[in-house]
Enzyme design. Structure first.
Site, short mmCIF file in Angstrom:
data_model
loop_
_atom_site.label_atom_id
_atom_site.label_comp_id
_atom_site.label_asym_id
_atom_site.label_seq_id
_atom_site.Cartn_x
_atom_site.Cartn_y
_atom_site.Cartn_z
N ASP A 1 33.08 38.27 42.29
CA ASP A 1 34.15 39.33 42.47
C ASP A 1 35.43 38.93 42.54
O ASP A 1 35.75 37.68 42.30
CB ASP A 1 33.87 39.75 44.27
CG ASP A 1 32.60 40.38 44.67
OD1 ASP A 1 31.82 40.69 43.59
OD2 ASP A 1 32.09 40.21 45.60
N LYS A 2 36.27 40.00 42.35
CA LYS A 2 37.52 39.79 42.03
C LYS A 2 38.39 38.67 43.04
O LYS A 2 39.04 37.65 42.47
CB LYS A 2 38.36 40.76 41.81
CG LYS A 2 40.06 40.71 41.45
CD LYS A 2 40.66 42.11 41.14
CE LYS A 2 42.12 41.76 40.66
NZ LYS A 2 42.71 43.32 40.53
#
Length: 243
Positions: free
Chosen positions: A102-103
């Protein structure tokens, strides 16, 4: 492959530098002086030399990245920097991430141009472990740990597969899973009425994050590490099952 592309991918120099080397008669292909940067070469058969030294071309390359927060696990994105943007490699145009983080998640990410290996690392049939250092909002109860290790309902068609939980202290656990569902770790902790406040992947299969790599830094895998991941994907998935 074009000769200038071949040479630039081996980090001999930029395309313009390679042209200069050709003009200086420093490049030979099968014993003959190269005269044009666009000359076609077979990287698997042709013998190419630079300053009299024979060059060895790697068909596949493998990089370990300590992914920082705020960077997208993709080859391109319209709004944010990608892991390919920040990787330190002359062959970054060929690379793609093996899976995604995930970012806002950091840690170990593998990038390569080896599609078959990437498929094996991500295949559910191979049961490749992924271990995360998870910072949690509240201390986990024994009941919550048992639920995570058995499998929890995160709103998908079926519960998560068995996981392994190792408690580090009241607010940190090591969570090992063998799946890669969307936001899986965060959803697993939410399923036991907790919350992830920070997430870092520290291992992926046989690979462990190199502690010398600061967030955003990368390096090529060693030959030993490449051999380990190939051995693992060839061996796992043959009745290994879950934990």
């Amino acid at each position: 492959m074009r000769l200038d592309k071949y040479l630039s991918e081996l980090n001999i120099g930029s395309r313009s530098q390679v042209k200069t080397y050709i003009r200086q008669k420093l490049i030979k292909v099968n014993g003959e002086l190269a005269t044009k940067p666009e000359q076609k070469v077979d990287e698997t058969k042709d013998i190419i030399t630079f300053r009299g030294n024979t060059l060895q071309y790697q068909r596949y390359v493998y990089y370990m990245l300590n992914k920082p927060q705020g960077v997208v696990s993709a080859t391109q994105d319209n709004t944010a920097k990608t892991v390919v943007d920040i990787i330190d490699s002359p062959r970054k145009a060929d690379l793609f991430p093996v899976g995604r983080l995930d970012k806002d998640t950091e840690g170990l990410l593998l990038l390569t141009n080896d599609g078959e290996m990437a498929h094996d690392m991500l295949s559910p049939k191979k049961h490749v472990n992924k271990t995360y250092l998870v910072t949690i909002k509240e201390k986990l109860s024994e009941e919550a740990i048992n639920k995570l290790e058995i499998g929890v309902d995160i709103g998908d068609e079926k519960p998560t597969a068995p996981a392994m939980v190792q408690v580090q202290d009241d607010y940190h656990i090591l969570l090992t899973i063998q799946e890669g569902r969307f936001h899986q770790v965060k959803r697993m902790l939410k399923a036991v009425d907790n919350e992830v406040t920070h997430l870092k992947r520290i291992s992926f299969g046989a690979l462990t994050l190199d502690e010398k790599l600061a967030p955003g830094e990368s390096r090529e895998l060693t030959p030993q590490e490449v051999e380990l991941i190939h051995e693992e994907t060839n061996a796992t998935g043959q009745g290994s099952g879950y934990f």
